[in-house]
Design a protein around this motif. Structure first.
Motif, PDB file in Angstrom:
ATOM      1  N   VAL A   5       0.840  -1.202   0.000  1.00 47.16           N
ATOM      2  CA  VAL A   5       0.000   0.000   0.000  1.00 47.16           C
ATOM      3  C   VAL A   5       0.872   1.248   0.000  1.00 47.16           C
ATOM      4  O   VAL A   5       0.596   2.215  -0.712  1.00 47.16           O
ATOM      5  CB  VAL A   5      -0.971  -0.020   1.205  1.00 47.16           C
ATOM      6  N   ASN A   6       1.952   1.225   0.768  1.00 46.18           N
ATOM      7  CA  ASN A   6       2.864   2.360   0.822  1.00 46.18           C
ATOM      8  C   ASN A   6       3.521   2.606  -0.527  1.00 46.18           C
ATOM      9  O   ASN A   6       3.574   3.743  -1.005  1.00 46.18           O
ATOM     10  CB  ASN A   6       3.910   2.135   1.903  1.00 46.18           C
ATOM     11  N   GLU A   7       4.017   1.557  -1.154  1.00 48.23           N
ATOM     12  CA  GLU A   7       4.677   1.726  -2.455  1.00 48.23           C
ATOM     13  C   GLU A   7       3.699   2.093  -3.555  1.00 48.23           C
ATOM     14  O   GLU A   7       4.031   2.848  -4.456  1.00 48.23           O
ATOM     15  CB  GLU A   7       5.443   0.453  -2.827  1.00 48.23           C
ATOM     16  N   TYR A   8       2.496   1.554  -3.502  1.00 49.19           N
ATOM     17  CA  TYR A   8       1.522   1.792  -4.559  1.00 49.19           C
ATOM     18  C   TYR A   8       0.963   3.209  -4.486  1.00 49.19           C
ATOM     19  O   TYR A   8       0.833   3.874  -5.488  1.00 49.19           O
ATOM     20  CB  TYR A   8       0.392   0.770  -4.454  1.00 49.19           C
ATOM     21  N   SER A   9       0.621   3.653  -3.263  1.00 46.63           N
ATOM     22  CA  SER A   9      -0.102   4.917  -3.158  1.00 46.63           C
ATOM     23  C   SER A   9       0.609   5.992  -2.353  1.00 46.63           C
ATOM     24  O   SER A   9       0.148   7.127  -2.323  1.00 46.63           O
ATOM     25  CB  SER A   9      -1.470   4.664  -2.530  1.00 46.63           C
ATOM     26  N   GLY A  10       1.702   5.654  -1.666  1.00 43.39           N
ATOM     27  CA  GLY A  10       2.374   6.648  -0.854  1.00 43.39           C
ATOM     28  C   GLY A  10       1.807   6.779   0.554  1.00 43.39           C
ATOM     29  O   GLY A  10       2.351   7.496   1.380  1.00 43.39           O
ATOM     30  N   LEU A  11       0.699   6.098   0.832  1.00 37.69           N
ATOM     31  CA  LEU A  11       0.112   6.116   2.175  1.00 37.69           C
ATOM     32  C   LEU A  11       1.058   5.405   3.127  1.00 37.69           C
ATOM     33  O   LEU A  11       1.510   4.298   2.850  1.00 37.69           O
ATOM     34  CB  LEU A  11      -1.253   5.416   2.171  1.00 37.69           C
TER      35      LEU A  11
END
Length: 163
Positions: free
Chosen positions: A102-108
């Protein structure tokens, strides 16, 4: 004489003070630039696609990212099935993999956010479901962990459906 109408020239400062002021201003500008550069969100980077060195389209990069994380999930499930990971550790690893995706995909910044923080931010329901039903109870609850095979399927759902 106190009542004299004579004018006095303004006080003169040495060049050292001027150089010090310019140095301080330069340090402030450098500090502001570093703050901006080091804290801005990461952009999805295009990787080299073929031998010709052409970069992949954004959709291809995201597809490749999904494939990479689906493989990681499969590796965790395989490690659990072959008894290299306990159920609790497998769920912990699945949680880490999904949050990193999720962090890599969206920056969240999902790896550092608690479940309540994720709910407050209104993230995709698949992530909330996986965290709340599989990973949190397995990691934090006393007693036996929830089956990591179900957790792996929940992780796959997050990776496939994340927007």
């Amino acid at each position: 004489m106190p009542g004299s109408d004579e004018l006095y020239p303004p006080a003169q400062y040495g060049w050292g003070w001027m150089l010090l002021a310019i140095g301080i201003l330069a340090l402030l500008v450098l500090g502001a630039w570093l703050l901006i550069v080091l804290t801005r969100p990461r952009r999805a980077l295009a990787t080299a696609g073929d031998a010709g060195g052409q970069s992949l389209l954004t959709g291809d990069v995201l597809s490749q990212l999904r494939t990479e994380y689906l493989e990681r999930i499969q590796m965790v499930e395989t490690d659990y099935r072959e008894r290299r990971l306990s159920a609790r550790n497998a769920n912990l690893e699945l949680s880490r993999v999904v949050r990193t995706f999720v962090n890599e995909y969206s920056g969240l910044e999902a790896p550092v956010l608690a479940l309540d923080d994720l709910v407050a931010r209104g993230v995709h329901p698949a992530l909330i479901d996986a965290m709340g039903r599989h990973y949190y109870p397995s990691i934090f609850r006393q007693g036996p962990a929830i089956d990591p095979v179900a957790g792996a399927e929940a992780a796959r759902t997050v990776v496939r459906t994340w927007h």
